[in-house]
Motif scaffolding. Structure first.
Motif, PDB file in Angstrom:
ATOM      1  N   VAL A 149       0.836  -1.206   0.000  1.00 15.68           N
ATOM      2  CA  VAL A 149       0.000   0.000   0.000  1.00 15.68           C
ATOM      3  C   VAL A 149       0.871   1.256   0.000  1.00 15.68           C
ATOM      4  O   VAL A 149       0.592   2.216  -0.733  1.00 15.68           O
ATOM      5  CB  VAL A 149      -0.942  -0.001   1.218  1.00 15.68           C
ATOM      6  CG1 VAL A 149      -1.654   1.341   1.358  1.00 15.68           C
ATOM      7  CG2 VAL A 149      -1.967  -1.122   1.095  1.00 15.68           C
ATOM      8  N   THR A 150       1.930   1.239   0.792  1.00 22.50           N
ATOM      9  CA  THR A 150       2.827   2.398   0.843  1.00 22.50           C
ATOM     10  C   THR A 150       3.519   2.614  -0.498  1.00 22.50           C
ATOM     11  O   THR A 150       3.649   3.750  -0.967  1.00 22.50           O
ATOM     12  CB  THR A 150       3.887   2.211   1.945  1.00 22.50           C
ATOM     13  OG1 THR A 150       3.235   2.037   3.203  1.00 22.50           O
ATOM     14  CG2 THR A 150       4.824   3.411   2.016  1.00 22.50           C
ATOM     15  N   GLY A 151       3.955   1.516  -1.112  1.00 23.88           N
ATOM     16  CA  GLY A 151       4.608   1.623  -2.409  1.00 23.88           C
ATOM     17  C   GLY A 151       3.687   2.212  -3.468  1.00 23.88           C
ATOM     18  O   GLY A 151       4.092   3.095  -4.240  1.00 23.88           O
ATOM     19  N   ILE A 152       2.442   1.736  -3.505  1.00 21.76           N
ATOM     20  CA  ILE A 152       1.473   2.257  -4.476  1.00 21.76           C
ATOM     21  C   ILE A 152       1.231   3.741  -4.244  1.00 21.76           C
ATOM     22  O   ILE A 152       1.137   4.537  -5.190  1.00 21.76           O
ATOM     23  CB  ILE A 152       0.142   1.476  -4.386  1.00 21.76           C
ATOM     24  CG1 ILE A 152       0.349   0.009  -4.786  1.00 21.76           C
ATOM     25  CG2 ILE A 152      -0.923   2.118  -5.267  1.00 21.76           C
ATOM     26  CD1 ILE A 152       0.829  -0.198  -6.195  1.00 21.76           C
ATOM     27  N   LEU A 153       1.125   4.124  -2.973  1.00 24.22           N
ATOM     28  CA  LEU A 153       0.921   5.541  -2.644  1.00 24.22           C
ATOM     29  C   LEU A 153       2.121   6.378  -3.095  1.00 24.22           C
ATOM     30  O   LEU A 153       1.948   7.476  -3.649  1.00 24.22           O
ATOM     31  CB  LEU A 153       0.703   5.692  -1.142  1.00 24.22           C
ATOM     32  CG  LEU A 153       0.464   7.128  -0.626  1.00 24.22           C
ATOM     33  CD1 LEU A 153      -0.785   7.717  -1.262  1.00 24.22           C
ATOM     34  CD2 LEU A 153       0.319   7.131   0.895  1.00 24.22           C
ATOM     35  N   CYS A 154       3.318   5.860  -2.876  1.00 28.53           N
ATOM     36  CA  CYS A 154       4.527   6.578  -3.311  1.00 28.53           C
ATOM     37  C   CYS A 154       4.569   6.725  -4.825  1.00 28.53           C
ATOM     38  O   CYS A 154       4.950   7.781  -5.351  1.00 28.53           O
ATOM     39  CB  CYS A 154       5.772   5.840  -2.831  1.00 28.53           C
ATOM     40  SG  CYS A 154       6.054   5.918  -1.057  1.00 28.53           S
ATOM     41  N   GLN A 214       4.371  10.064  -7.167  1.00 29.16           N
ATOM     42  CA  GLN A 214       5.561  10.195  -8.018  1.00 29.16           C
ATOM     43  C   GLN A 214       6.761  10.720  -7.224  1.00 29.16           C
ATOM     44  O   GLN A 214       7.446  11.663  -7.633  1.00 29.16           O
ATOM     45  CB  GLN A 214       5.262  11.099  -9.221  1.00 29.16           C
ATOM     46  CG  GLN A 214       4.195  10.511 -10.159  1.00 29.16           C
ATOM     47  CD  GLN A 214       4.017  11.317 -11.425  1.00 29.16           C
ATOM     48  OE1 GLN A 214       4.113  12.542 -11.430  1.00 29.16           O
ATOM     49  NE2 GLN A 214       3.757  10.618 -12.521  1.00 29.16           N
ATOM     50  N   LEU A 215       6.994  10.080  -6.096  1.00 32.44           N
ATOM     51  CA  LEU A 215       8.136  10.439  -5.273  1.00 32.44           C
ATOM     52  C   LEU A 215       9.428   9.977  -5.932  1.00 32.44           C
ATOM     53  O   LEU A 215       9.420   9.141  -6.845  1.00 32.44           O
ATOM     54  CB  LEU A 215       8.001   9.801  -3.881  1.00 32.44           C
ATOM     55  CG  LEU A 215       6.781  10.200  -3.046  1.00 32.44           C
ATOM     56  CD1 LEU A 215       6.848   9.528  -1.686  1.00 32.44           C
ATOM     57  CD2 LEU A 215       6.686  11.712  -2.893  1.00 32.44           C
ATOM     58  N   ALA A 232       3.909  -2.939 -12.326  1.00 31.37           N
ATOM     59  CA  ALA A 232       3.231  -2.310 -13.457  1.00 31.37           C
ATOM     60  C   ALA A 232       2.918  -0.843 -13.172  1.00 31.37           C
ATOM     61  O   ALA A 232       3.207   0.041 -13.992  1.00 31.37           O
ATOM     62  CB  ALA A 232       1.943  -3.075 -13.779  1.00 31.37           C
ATOM     63  N   ILE A 233       2.331  -0.583 -12.011  1.00 31.81           N
ATOM     64  CA  ILE A 233       1.983   0.803 -11.655  1.00 31.81           C
ATOM     65  C   ILE A 233       3.248   1.644 -11.468  1.00 31.81           C
ATOM     66  O   ILE A 233       3.323   2.785 -11.931  1.00 31.81           O
ATOM     67  CB  ILE A 233       1.135   0.822 -10.366  1.00 31.81           C
ATOM     68  CG1 ILE A 233      -0.217   0.168 -10.621  1.00 31.81           C
ATOM     69  CG2 ILE A 233       0.951   2.262  -9.867  1.00 31.81           C
ATOM     70  CD1 ILE A 233      -1.093   0.053  -9.388  1.00 31.81           C
ATOM     71  N   GLY A 234       4.238   1.068 -10.799  1.00 30.83           N
ATOM     72  CA  GLY A 234       5.477   1.802 -10.565  1.00 30.83           C
ATOM     73  C   GLY A 234       6.191   2.175 -11.844  1.00 30.83           C
ATOM     74  O   GLY A 234       6.718   3.290 -11.976  1.00 30.83           O
ATOM     75  N   PHE A 235       6.202   1.242 -12.797  1.00 32.67           N
ATOM     76  CA  PHE A 235       6.882   1.513 -14.072  1.00 32.67           C
ATOM     77  C   PHE A 235       6.186   2.638 -14.829  1.00 32.67           C
ATOM     78  O   PHE A 235       6.843   3.531 -15.384  1.00 32.67           O
ATOM     79  CB  PHE A 235       6.921   0.255 -14.922  1.00 32.67           C
ATOM     80  CG  PHE A 235       7.527   0.471 -16.275  1.00 32.67           C
ATOM     81  CD1 PHE A 235       8.888   0.677 -16.423  1.00 32.67           C
ATOM     82  CD2 PHE A 235       6.727   0.510 -17.407  1.00 32.67           C
ATOM     83  CE1 PHE A 235       9.451   0.897 -17.678  1.00 32.67           C
ATOM     84  CE2 PHE A 235       7.279   0.726 -18.668  1.00 32.67           C
ATOM     85  CZ  PHE A 235       8.640   0.920 -18.796  1.00 32.67           C
ATOM     86  N   VAL A 236       4.858   2.609 -14.851  1.00 34.63           N
ATOM     87  CA  VAL A 236       4.099   3.630 -15.587  1.00 34.63           C
ATOM     88  C   VAL A 236       4.288   5.012 -14.967  1.00 34.63           C
ATOM     89  O   VAL A 236       4.438   6.012 -15.684  1.00 34.63           O
ATOM     90  CB  VAL A 236       2.596   3.267 -15.616  1.00 34.63           C
ATOM     91  CG1 VAL A 236       1.769   4.425 -16.178  1.00 34.63           C
ATOM     92  CG2 VAL A 236       2.369   2.021 -16.452  1.00 34.63           C
ATOM     93  N   LEU A 237       4.304   5.072 -13.636  1.00 31.48           N
ATOM     94  CA  LEU A 237       4.327   6.368 -12.961  1.00 31.48           C
ATOM     95  C   LEU A 237       5.721   6.878 -12.622  1.00 31.48           C
ATOM     96  O   LEU A 237       5.937   8.101 -12.554  1.00 31.48           O
ATOM     97  CB  LEU A 237       3.491   6.289 -11.671  1.00 31.48           C
ATOM     98  CG  LEU A 237       1.999   6.011 -11.853  1.00 31.48           C
ATOM     99  CD1 LEU A 237       1.306   5.929 -10.509  1.00 31.48           C
ATOM    100  CD2 LEU A 237       1.346   7.080 -12.721  1.00 31.48           C
ATOM    101  N   THR A 238       6.671   5.967 -12.390  1.00 36.14           N
ATOM    102  CA  THR A 238       7.996   6.422 -11.960  1.00 36.14           C
ATOM    103  C   THR A 238       9.146   5.819 -12.757  1.00 36.14           C
ATOM    104  O   THR A 238      10.304   6.184 -12.534  1.00 36.14           O
ATOM    105  CB  THR A 238       8.218   6.098 -10.462  1.00 36.14           C
ATOM    106  OG1 THR A 238       8.210   4.676 -10.279  1.00 36.14           O
ATOM    107  CG2 THR A 238       7.120   6.718  -9.603  1.00 36.14           C
ATOM    108  N   GLY A 239       8.854   4.880 -13.636  1.00 33.53           N
ATOM    109  CA  GLY A 239       9.921   4.264 -14.419  1.00 33.53           C
ATOM    110  C   GLY A 239      10.624   3.162 -13.644  1.00 33.53           C
ATOM    111  O   GLY A 239      10.277   2.842 -12.505  1.00 33.53           O
TER     112      GLY A 239
END
Length: 214
Positions: A51-56, A60-61, A112-119
């Motif tokens: 949950v914390t990772g998705i929020l980060c 886009q931290l 998947a979410i991390g790649f799209v939003l933060t690379g």
């Protein structure tokens, strides 16, 4: 000697010990509920990290902040779990998370979410922090391992500790004893047999596993 939760988590306790405890709360709290709570507690650090990772990612931290926040959340979850501090919101979160935990869906979703939003940098930071948290969990587990007076002086692993914490959590709800000490009468099948049959009626596939480890 071992019992299993509905999703296959192994708890190295014999049937009289585990069901003797659960019988104290029966029928108000079914054994299925206690074992599912055990599963929820077991994945609490991972669910908090997810949950914390998705929020980060959503915020886009920076990669460093993603790593720090995720590691902090998981470490808090680890310390709460091993300290026996169980809070209702975390139980609910763990319950939802436990249904997909074994399928690696949380990792796939986070990547998947991390790649799209933060690379890839954000994804890499997230994954590294989870690996570090796993090492922290192992070290904390070693530090918290103690001799158990309830089980013939044998050492208690994380799974057994989570089961005891799940029992205590539900016992407090009912105002029942949180002691892990069982009397001779409580260890007899006449006391816990109905509780045992209740679980098997809901999950008949567990009987073979119980018998195989008896």
């Amino acid at each position: 000697m071992a019992i299993y939760t509905p999703q296959g988590l192994k708890i190295s306790l014999d049937v009289p010990t585990s069901f003797g405890l659960m019988a104290r709360l029966y029928p108000d709290i079914k054994p299925d509920s206690i074992l599912k709570t055990t599963e929820s507690i077991s994945v609490m650090p991972s669910s908090l990290g997810f949950v914390t990772g998705i929020l980060c990612f959503a915020l886009q931290l920076s990669p460093s902040h993603i790593a720090i926040c995720t590691l902090f959340a998981m470490t808090v979850g680890i310390l709460l779990t091993f300290s026996g501090i169980v809070w209702f919101p975390f139980i609910q979160l763990g319950a939802m998370f436990s249904h997909i935990y074994g399928l690696f869906l949380p990792t796939i979703i986070a990547v998947a979410i991390g790649f799209v939003l933060t690379g890839w940098a954000g994804v890499a930071s997230y994954m590294v922090s989870r690996i570090v948290a796993s090492v922290v969990s192992i070290l904390v587990s070693i530090g918290f391992t103690t001799q158990s007076s309830i089980y013939n002086g044998s050492r208690i692993s994380t799974a057994e500790r989570n089961f005891f914490n799940a029992y205590r959590y539900h016992a407090l709800q009912l105002g029942k004893s949180t002691s892990l000490e069982l009397s001779r009468d409580e260890l007899k099948e006449a006391y816990w047999g109905q509780t045992y049959q209740d679980l098997l009626s809901s999950h008949p596939n567990l009987q073979k596993r119980f018998l195989a480890n008896s």
